[in-house]
Design an enzyme around this catalytic site. Structure first.
Site, PDB file in Angstrom:
ATOM      1  N   LYS A 100       5.426   5.061  18.726  1.00  0.00           N
ATOM      2  CA  LYS A 100       4.962   6.427  18.444  1.00  0.00           C
ATOM      3  C   LYS A 100       5.330   7.350  19.603  1.00  0.00           C
ATOM      4  O   LYS A 100       5.031   7.029  20.760  1.00  0.00           O
ATOM      5  CB  LYS A 100       3.433   6.446  18.308  1.00  0.00           C
ATOM      6  CG  LYS A 100       2.938   5.847  17.032  1.00  0.00           C
ATOM      7  CD  LYS A 100       1.433   5.887  16.986  1.00  0.00           C
ATOM      8  CE  LYS A 100       0.934   4.989  15.884  1.00  0.00           C
ATOM      9  NZ  LYS A 100      -0.498   4.768  15.917  1.00  0.00           N
TER      10      LYS A 100
ATOM     11  N   ASP B 146       0.821  -1.223   0.000  1.00  0.00           N
ATOM     12  CA  ASP B 146       0.000   0.000   0.000  1.00  0.00           C
ATOM     13  C   ASP B 146       0.848   1.263   0.000  1.00  0.00           C
ATOM     14  O   ASP B 146       0.391   2.310   0.431  1.00  0.00           O
ATOM     15  CB  ASP B 146      -0.938   0.006   1.220  1.00  0.00           C
ATOM     16  CG  ASP B 146      -0.199  -0.234   2.524  1.00  0.00           C
ATOM     17  OD1 ASP B 146       1.027  -0.411   2.495  1.00  0.00           O
ATOM     18  OD2 ASP B 146      -0.869  -0.239   3.571  1.00  0.00           O
TER      19      ASP B 146
ATOM     20  N   ASP C 193       1.749   6.631   2.098  1.00  0.00           N
ATOM     21  CA  ASP C 193       1.091   5.405   2.564  1.00  0.00           C
ATOM     22  C   ASP C 193      -0.389   5.549   2.219  1.00  0.00           C
ATOM     23  O   ASP C 193      -1.073   6.427   2.745  1.00  0.00           O
ATOM     24  CB  ASP C 193       1.313   5.305   4.079  1.00  0.00           C
ATOM     25  CG  ASP C 193       0.490   4.213   4.734  1.00  0.00           C
ATOM     26  OD1 ASP C 193      -0.314   3.554   4.029  1.00  0.00           O
ATOM     27  OD2 ASP C 193       0.647   4.013   5.944  1.00  0.00           O
TER      28      ASP C 193
HETATM   29  P1  GTP Z   1      -5.185  -1.453   8.089  1.00  0.00           P
HETATM   30  O1  GTP Z   1      -6.082  -2.569   8.578  1.00  0.00           O
HETATM   31  O2  GTP Z   1      -5.979  -0.292   7.584  1.00  0.00           O
HETATM   32  O3  GTP Z   1      -4.112  -1.049   9.057  1.00  0.00           O
HETATM   33  O4  GTP Z   1      -4.401  -1.959   6.774  1.00  0.00           O
HETATM   34  P2  GTP Z   1      -3.607  -3.328   6.508  1.00  0.00           P
HETATM   35  O5  GTP Z   1      -4.450  -4.483   6.852  1.00  0.00           O
HETATM   36  O6  GTP Z   1      -3.122  -3.259   5.080  1.00  0.00           O
HETATM   37  O7  GTP Z   1      -2.392  -3.265   7.513  1.00  0.00           O
HETATM   38  P3  GTP Z   1      -1.007  -2.527   7.348  1.00  0.00           P
HETATM   39  O8  GTP Z   1      -1.194  -1.255   6.580  1.00  0.00           O
HETATM   40  O9  GTP Z   1      -0.349  -2.439   8.650  1.00  0.00           O
HETATM   41  O10 GTP Z   1      -0.198  -3.593   6.480  1.00  0.00           O
HETATM   42  C1  GTP Z   1       1.017  -3.317   5.856  1.00  0.00           C
HETATM   43  C2  GTP Z   1       1.146  -4.254   4.660  1.00  0.00           C
HETATM   44  O11 GTP Z   1       1.196  -5.603   5.094  1.00  0.00           O
HETATM   45  C3  GTP Z   1      -0.025  -4.157   3.705  1.00  0.00           C
HETATM   46  O12 GTP Z   1       0.491  -4.246   2.400  1.00  0.00           O
HETATM   47  C4  GTP Z   1      -0.882  -5.364   4.046  1.00  0.00           C
HETATM   48  O13 GTP Z   1      -1.567  -5.880   2.909  1.00  0.00           O
HETATM   49  C5  GTP Z   1       0.145  -6.370   4.538  1.00  0.00           C
HETATM   50  N1  GTP Z   1      -0.367  -7.263   5.598  1.00  0.00           N
HETATM   51  C6  GTP Z   1      -0.809  -6.890   6.828  1.00  0.00           C
HETATM   52  N2  GTP Z   1      -1.186  -7.983   7.536  1.00  0.00           N
HETATM   53  C7  GTP Z   1      -0.968  -9.053   6.721  1.00  0.00           C
HETATM   54  C8  GTP Z   1      -1.162 -10.477   6.888  1.00  0.00           C
HETATM   55  O14 GTP Z   1      -1.619 -10.980   7.920  1.00  0.00           O
HETATM   56  N3  GTP Z   1      -0.818 -11.282   5.814  1.00  0.00           N
HETATM   57  C9  GTP Z   1      -0.319 -10.762   4.665  1.00  0.00           C
HETATM   58  N4  GTP Z   1      -0.021 -11.608   3.669  1.00  0.00           N
HETATM   59  N5  GTP Z   1      -0.128  -9.433   4.474  1.00  0.00           N
HETATM   60  C10 GTP Z   1      -0.444  -8.591   5.498  1.00  0.00           C
END
Ligand code: GTP
Length: 361
Positions: free
Chosen positions: A162, A111, A223
């Site tokens: 943070k 993302d 982001d």
């Molecule tokens: P929020 O729920 O809004 O915080 O978004 P998110 O679920 O994408 O979490 P975050 O932005 O912290 O994740 C950072 C990156 O890691 C993103 O590209 C997510 O798709 C990926 N990610 C987060 N958790 C997982 C997981 O459990 N498995 C996989 N495969 N990717 C994950």
């Protein structure tokens, strides 16, 4: 040749309701699923093999990207039975890597929109001999982020939560969500359970004396985790402020995808995107916004820095300002929706005249 893992399995809760039907990396930015930009940038940097670590709505990735040959890539998909977190997801795909234990493997959060010089990050990794190299970016207000200070040679000295007080803001550097791992470091992440790379793997490696190297730069970085950031990122791609080889057509004030229908006197500005099959009525003004496929903006409506979901309808003269309208929602005429308001998928908001007459009886 360096290979890459893309983490695309998150639930994208901050981006709801856009992520109710579509995982965040598949939400269109500048007319194509956001992930396309990351894959195209990786390919341009010489990456050929990419493993997508999927979990939430995993089934939608492969039908769209297939074996990756359209992008000149060899793509593989691995789906977690239960979400494994960022570190667990890396460990879970380790068996698909072709690299030798000492080789560099690129890892990207799914993302992040960035102008990162990918080759430079790999170069930093090689010359520093690090176990993991992290892209770090500087932000004007670091209070909302974990901080990553480095010493004079760029070596990471801590991972800080943070900051709660001004004294705790010891740096403006934050983790930018792109890394190079030495392959053996991925193999050593515990298997079969959720692991956070940010909260567990990195601080644990530092405590063990591993070498974590930071590469700080001032390139474009965003982001796309929130609706406002997503709309901004899409507009920046269209305007040419954010780099991607995958933006369809030339950069300009707007991008109208083939099959959209825009009235000749409608005004599209500020990097607005109108998706396939969407319709923009006469006299409508759409500024710095994304209108997804099949959505309708009726005559005289004004849409600013907002996101209109697939198949949604915005009624005549309605004003949206920093609003998010879920897929299939219907907003009647003459409404004003502002300041980060989110309308859920398929919700119905009557025309203002109907609401006011109901209030008065
Ligand atoms: P929020 O729920 O809004 O915080 O978004 P998110 O679920 O994408 O979490 P975050 O932005 O912290 O994740 C950072 C990156 O890691 C993103 O590209 C997510 O798709 C990926 N990610 C987060 N958790 C997982 C997981 O459990 N498995 C996989 N495969 N990717 C994950």
């Amino acid at each position: 040749m360096t290979e890459a893992i893309l983490l695309v399995g998150g639930k994208g809760t901050r981006l709801r309701p856009l992520t109710v039907n579509t995982p965040k990396p598949m939400v269109p930015a500048a007319g194509v699923p956001f992930l396309t930009h990351q894959l195209a940038r990786a390919r341009a940097a010489g990456v050929e093999h990419v493993v997508l670590a999927t979990s939430y709505l995993a089934e939608v990735f492969e039908p769209y990207f297939g074996d990756g040959s359209a992008l000149g890539l060899q793509l593989e998909y691995v789906t977690e039975r239960e979400p494994l977190g960022t570190g667990g997801a890396l460990r879970n795909v380790a068996s698909r890597l072709h690299s030798a234990p000492g080789d560099p493997v690129l890892v990207f959060n799914g993302d992040i929109l960035t102008g990162l010089d990918i080759a430079a990050l790999v170069g930093t990794h090689r010359t520093s001999g690090a176990d993991v190299s992290l892209h770090l970016t500087r932000v004007p207000d670091p209070r909302a982020f974990g901080l990553v200070p480095t010493d004079g040679s760029g070596r990471v000295t801590a991972f800080l939560e943070k900051p709660q007080t001004p004294e705790e803001i010891v740096t403006d550097q934050i983790n930018a969500g792109a890394y190079v791992f030495t392959r053996s470091v991925i193999d050593a992440i515990p298997g079969g359970r959720p692991v956070s790379v940010e909260r567990e793997t990195f601080p644990g490696l530092l405590a063990e004396g591993a070498h974590l190297q930071g590469m700080v730069d001032s390139t474009y970085w965003l982001d796309l985790g929130t609706p406002h950031a997503f709309v901004r990122g899409s507009a920046d791609l269209v305007l040419g402020r954010a780099p991607s080889p995958a933006v369809p057509g030339r950069h300009g004030e707007h991008l109208v995808v083939a099959g959209a229908d825009v009235a000749p006197d409608a005004k599209l500005t500020g990097g607005t995107v109108v998706g396939a099959g969407a319709r923009i009525g006469p006299g409508a003004e759409v500024e710095g916004s994304t209108v997804l496929e099949g959505a309708v903006v009726e005559p005289g409506a004004v849409v600013r820095e907002s996101l209109v979901g697939a198949g949604a309808r915005i009624g005549e003269r309605t004003v949206l300002d920093r609003a998010v309208i879920g897929d299939g929602a219907d907003v009647g005429a003459d409404n004003e929706l502002r300041d980060g308001i989110r309308i859920w998928c398929d919700a119905r908001i009557p025309a203002a005249s109907v609401r006011f007459s109901a209030d008065c009886t």
